[in-house]
Scaffold this motif. Structure first.
Motif, PDB file in Angstrom:
ATOM      1  N   ALA A  31       0.829  -1.205   0.000  1.00 58.30           N
ATOM      2  CA  ALA A  31       0.000   0.000   0.000  1.00 58.30           C
ATOM      3  C   ALA A  31       0.861   1.252   0.000  1.00 58.30           C
ATOM      4  CB  ALA A  31      -0.936  -0.017   1.204  1.00 58.30           C
ATOM      5  N   ALA A  32       1.895   1.271   0.833  1.00 54.21           N
ATOM      6  CA  ALA A  32       2.778   2.443   0.896  1.00 54.21           C
ATOM      7  C   ALA A  32       3.469   2.669  -0.448  1.00 54.21           C
ATOM      8  CB  ALA A  32       3.811   2.256   2.000  1.00 54.21           C
ATOM      9  N   TYR A  33       3.919   1.600  -1.069  1.00 55.89           N
ATOM     10  CA  TYR A  33       4.574   1.704  -2.375  1.00 55.89           C
ATOM     11  C   TYR A  33       3.608   2.274  -3.414  1.00 55.89           C
ATOM     12  CZ  TYR A  33       6.927   0.326  -6.678  1.00 55.89           C
ATOM     13  OH  TYR A  33       7.513   0.331  -7.923  1.00 55.89           O
ATOM     14  N   LEU A  34       2.385   1.765  -3.421  1.00 60.73           N
ATOM     15  CA  LEU A  34       1.400   2.238  -4.393  1.00 60.73           C
ATOM     16  C   LEU A  34       1.031   3.696  -4.162  1.00 60.73           C
ATOM     17  CD1 LEU A  34      -0.871  -0.906  -4.576  1.00 60.73           C
ATOM     18  CD2 LEU A  34       0.746  -0.105  -6.309  1.00 60.73           C
ATOM     19  N   ARG A  45       1.930   6.289  -6.834  1.00 64.56           N
ATOM     20  CA  ARG A  45       0.621   6.516  -7.451  1.00 64.56           C
ATOM     21  C   ARG A  45       0.295   5.414  -8.451  1.00 64.56           C
ATOM     22  NH1 ARG A  45       1.528  12.922  -8.019  1.00 64.56           N
ATOM     23  NH2 ARG A  45       1.085  13.384  -5.850  1.00 64.56           N
ATOM     24  N   GLY A  46       0.696   4.209  -8.085  1.00 63.62           N
ATOM     25  CA  GLY A  46       0.487   3.059  -8.949  1.00 63.62           C
ATOM     26  C   GLY A  46      -0.780   2.296  -8.625  1.00 63.62           C
ATOM     27  N   THR A  47      -1.002   1.251  -9.381  1.00 63.41           N
ATOM     28  CA  THR A  47      -2.124   0.342  -9.160  1.00 63.41           C
ATOM     29  C   THR A  47      -1.606  -1.086  -9.250  1.00 63.41           C
ATOM     30  OG1 THR A  47      -2.675   0.308 -11.506  1.00 63.41           O
ATOM     31  CG2 THR A  47      -3.832   1.931 -10.152  1.00 63.41           C
ATOM     32  N   LEU A  48      -2.411  -2.006  -8.782  1.00 66.88           N
ATOM     33  CA  LEU A  48      -2.043  -3.417  -8.853  1.00 66.88           C
ATOM     34  C   LEU A  48      -2.617  -4.040 -10.115  1.00 66.88           C
ATOM     35  CD1 LEU A  48      -2.808  -4.579  -5.199  1.00 66.88           C
ATOM     36  CD2 LEU A  48      -0.580  -4.002  -6.174  1.00 66.88           C
TER      37      LEU A  48
END
Length: 101
Positions: free
Chosen positions: A69-72, A76-79
């Motif tokens: 979650a912190a990385y995203l 500002r990314g998505t899975l």
């Protein structure tokens, strides 16, 4: 997670140094792009190791989810579908899934 963080820090340091070299005319655009590709692959390998990791229990599962979650948020990314399935996967020691307590 340590490997992924180390790859990100190495990428940041390398890009700063390469930017200086490129600005001074010591590094061609092609060489710069090739180097960026190399560090991007290292960073991706670290991220995939996190995605592929199967937590051993609730604590590790929460750590993995928190890191992802912190990385995203930071990027500002998505899975993608594989990453989402990995995030929802149950820890190894509990067949019923991740508890949210």
């Amino acid at each position: 997670m340590d490997r992924h963080i180390a790859a990100q820090l190495a990428t940041t340091d390398a890009v700063r140094a390469w930017d200086e070299q490129r600005a001074a005319g010591e590094l061609t655009n092609v060489a710069y792009a090739n180097r960026l590709l190399g560090v991007a692959r290292d960073e991706e390998a670290g991220w995939l190791a996190i995605v592929d990791y199967r937590p051993q229990g609730d604590r590790e599962s929460r750590m993995k989810l928190t890191y992802m979650a912190a990385y995203l948020i930071a990027t500002r990314g998505t899975l993608n579908a594989k990453e989402m399935n990995s995030a929802l996967e149950a820890p190894r020691d509990r067949p019923g899934g991740v508890s949210v307590s």
